[in-house]
Enzyme design. Structure first.
Site, PDB file in Angstrom:
ATOM      1  N   ASP A  18       0.825  -1.208   0.000  1.00 13.72           N
ATOM      2  CA  ASP A  18       0.000   0.000   0.000  1.00 13.72           C
ATOM      3  C   ASP A  18       0.862   1.263   0.000  1.00 13.72           C
ATOM      4  O   ASP A  18       1.950   1.272   0.591  1.00 13.72           O
ATOM      5  CB  ASP A  18      -0.897  -0.025   1.256  1.00 13.72           C
ATOM      6  N   HIS A  35       2.573   3.583  -9.010  1.00 15.19           N
ATOM      7  CA  HIS A  35       2.530   2.135  -9.255  1.00 15.19           C
ATOM      8  C   HIS A  35       3.784   1.686  -9.999  1.00 15.19           C
ATOM      9  O   HIS A  35       4.345   0.631  -9.717  1.00 15.19           O
ATOM     10  CB  HIS A  35       1.281   1.759 -10.056  1.00 15.19           C
ATOM     11  N   LEU A 129      12.212 -19.866  -5.072  1.00 16.15           N
ATOM     12  CA  LEU A 129      11.198 -19.032  -4.406  1.00 16.15           C
ATOM     13  C   LEU A 129       9.867 -19.240  -5.114  1.00 16.15           C
ATOM     14  O   LEU A 129       9.801 -19.192  -6.345  1.00 16.15           O
ATOM     15  CB  LEU A 129      11.586 -17.543  -4.480  1.00 16.15           C
TER      16      LEU A 129
HETATM   17  C1  FPP Z   1      -1.893  -0.030  -3.456  1.00 14.73           C
HETATM   18  O1  FPP Z   1      -1.458   1.310  -3.348  1.00 14.73           O
HETATM   19  C2  FPP Z   1      -1.263  -0.683  -4.603  1.00 14.73           C
HETATM   20  C3  FPP Z   1      -1.934  -1.219  -5.667  1.00 14.73           C
HETATM   21  C4  FPP Z   1      -3.401  -1.215  -5.793  1.00 14.73           C
HETATM   22  C5  FPP Z   1      -1.218  -1.801  -6.817  1.00 14.73           C
HETATM   23  C6  FPP Z   1       0.011  -2.606  -6.512  1.00 14.73           C
HETATM   24  C7  FPP Z   1       0.800  -2.685  -7.746  1.00 14.73           C
HETATM   25  C8  FPP Z   1       2.143  -2.585  -7.829  1.00 14.73           C
HETATM   26  C9  FPP Z   1       3.048  -2.521  -6.658  1.00 14.73           C
HETATM   27  C10 FPP Z   1       2.721  -2.494  -9.176  1.00 14.73           C
HETATM   28  C11 FPP Z   1       3.489  -3.629  -9.718  1.00 14.73           C
HETATM   29  C12 FPP Z   1       3.098  -4.973  -9.317  1.00 14.73           C
HETATM   30  C13 FPP Z   1       3.466  -6.101  -9.980  1.00 14.73           C
HETATM   31  C14 FPP Z   1       3.215  -7.421  -9.341  1.00 14.73           C
HETATM   32  C15 FPP Z   1       4.113  -6.066 -11.306  1.00 14.73           C
HETATM   33  P1  FPP Z   1      -2.522   2.471  -3.432  1.00 14.73           P
HETATM   34  O2  FPP Z   1      -2.653   2.893  -4.856  1.00 14.73           O
HETATM   35  O3  FPP Z   1      -3.807   2.042  -2.792  1.00 14.73           O
HETATM   36  O4  FPP Z   1      -1.826   3.594  -2.594  1.00 14.73           O
HETATM   37  P2  FPP Z   1      -2.540   4.737  -1.745  1.00 14.73           P
HETATM   38  O5  FPP Z   1      -3.159   4.070  -0.538  1.00 14.73           O
HETATM   39  O6  FPP Z   1      -1.404   5.629  -1.377  1.00 14.73           O
HETATM   40  O7  FPP Z   1      -3.551   5.417  -2.621  1.00 14.73           O
END
Ligand code: FPP
Length: 246
Positions: A18, A35, A129
């Site tokens: 997050d 992201h 892994l």
């Molecule tokens: C949550 O942060 C994150 C996500 C919904 C997406 C996770 C994706 C990645 C880390 C990108 C790459 C992943 C792979 C496996 C290639 P948020 O957007 O909810 O953050 P916020 O709470 O600050 O709004």
């Protein structure tokens, strides 16, 4: 002082990654760049787990609820997954990482779903892994699909409903063939499970850090491992009983 703390390494780590959006917003950048930056932290976490001898790492990349985000953000995430699959699979294969996507994959565009299946097939023989990427995943969905599988078997006369207990049920949830989650990490300061691996985290140690996911590095993960090593896992026993069985 916990005896032999150094030896207490989790076998399976699950992470709610997050904070990507906030990381970008704080820099006045579009959330999609958060992201993209988060992807670098994904690479670092995989490498960290390989080096520390962790057996399984499960990352929450896209929840069943994330479809409700603005179209632009969902589209950017899909493009990111597509590109990541193209770019990263060679390296994962070379590093002996076995990849599995867990969730309702049928909801993705055929091109993306096909590449996810191809990545799983390509790395199926790897062993250093186990990397699970939860996409269009929800813990309640997982439990419901297990219940559906059992009900279907019972309706066909292949299963006596009286034999359904926790052990039988556990065989039908995602990741049934892997160790239960020992350590659940959530970054970004929120203290919620957010419908991640509800069944699989029943006895996981929970670890929350304020660090936003793109800023997570080996030092942050080492701090989580150090905290895990200090925890006493009792599984409902008394402290003395838990120590006696080691
Ligand atoms: C949550 O942060 C994150 C996500 C919904 C997406 C996770 C994706 C990645 C880390 C990108 C790459 C992943 C792979 C496996 C290639 P948020 O957007 O909810 O953050 P916020 O709470 O600050 O709004």
């Amino acid at each position: 002082m916990v005896p032999d703390a150094a030896a207490r390494v989790p076998r399976h780590i699950a992470i709610v990654m997050d904070g990507n959006g906030r990381w970008a917003e704080r820099r006045h950048l579009p959330r999609s760049l958060g992201h993209r930056e988060g992807q670098k932290a994904v690479r670092a976490a995989i490498e960290f787990c390989r080096r520390r001898g962790i057996a399984a790492l499960t990352l929450f990349a896209f929840s069943s609820e994330n479809w409700k985000r603005p179209d632009e953000e969902v589209g950017a995430l899909m493009q990111l997954f597509l590109k990541a699959l193209d770019r990263e699979v060679d390296e994962l294969a070379a590093n002996d990482v076995r990849v599995r996507f867990v969730g309702e994959l049928g909801a993705f565009a055929p091109e993306l779903a096909q590449r996810m299946h191809a990545a799983m097939q390509r790395t199926a023989g790897n062993a250093s892994l186990q990397l699970n990427i939860a996409v269009n995943y929800g813990g309640r969905w997982d439990i419901a699909q297990a219940a559906r599988a059992l009900a279907t078997a019972a309706a066909r006369g292949e299963l006596d409903p009286a034999t359904i207990d926790e052990t039988v049920f556990a065989r039908h949830v995602c990741l049934a063939d892997q160790p239960p989650v020992d350590l659940f990490i959530r970054t970004g300061g929120e203290m919620r499970i957010s419908n991640f691996l509800l069944w699989q985290t029943a006895y996981a140690e929970l670890y929350f850090t304020d660090t936003l996911w793109p800023d997570v590095d080996a030092a942050v993960l080492d701090a989580a491992l150090a905290e895990f090593a200090r925890r006493e896992r009792r599984y409902g026993l008394t402290s003395a009983q838990a120590r006696a069985i080691g």
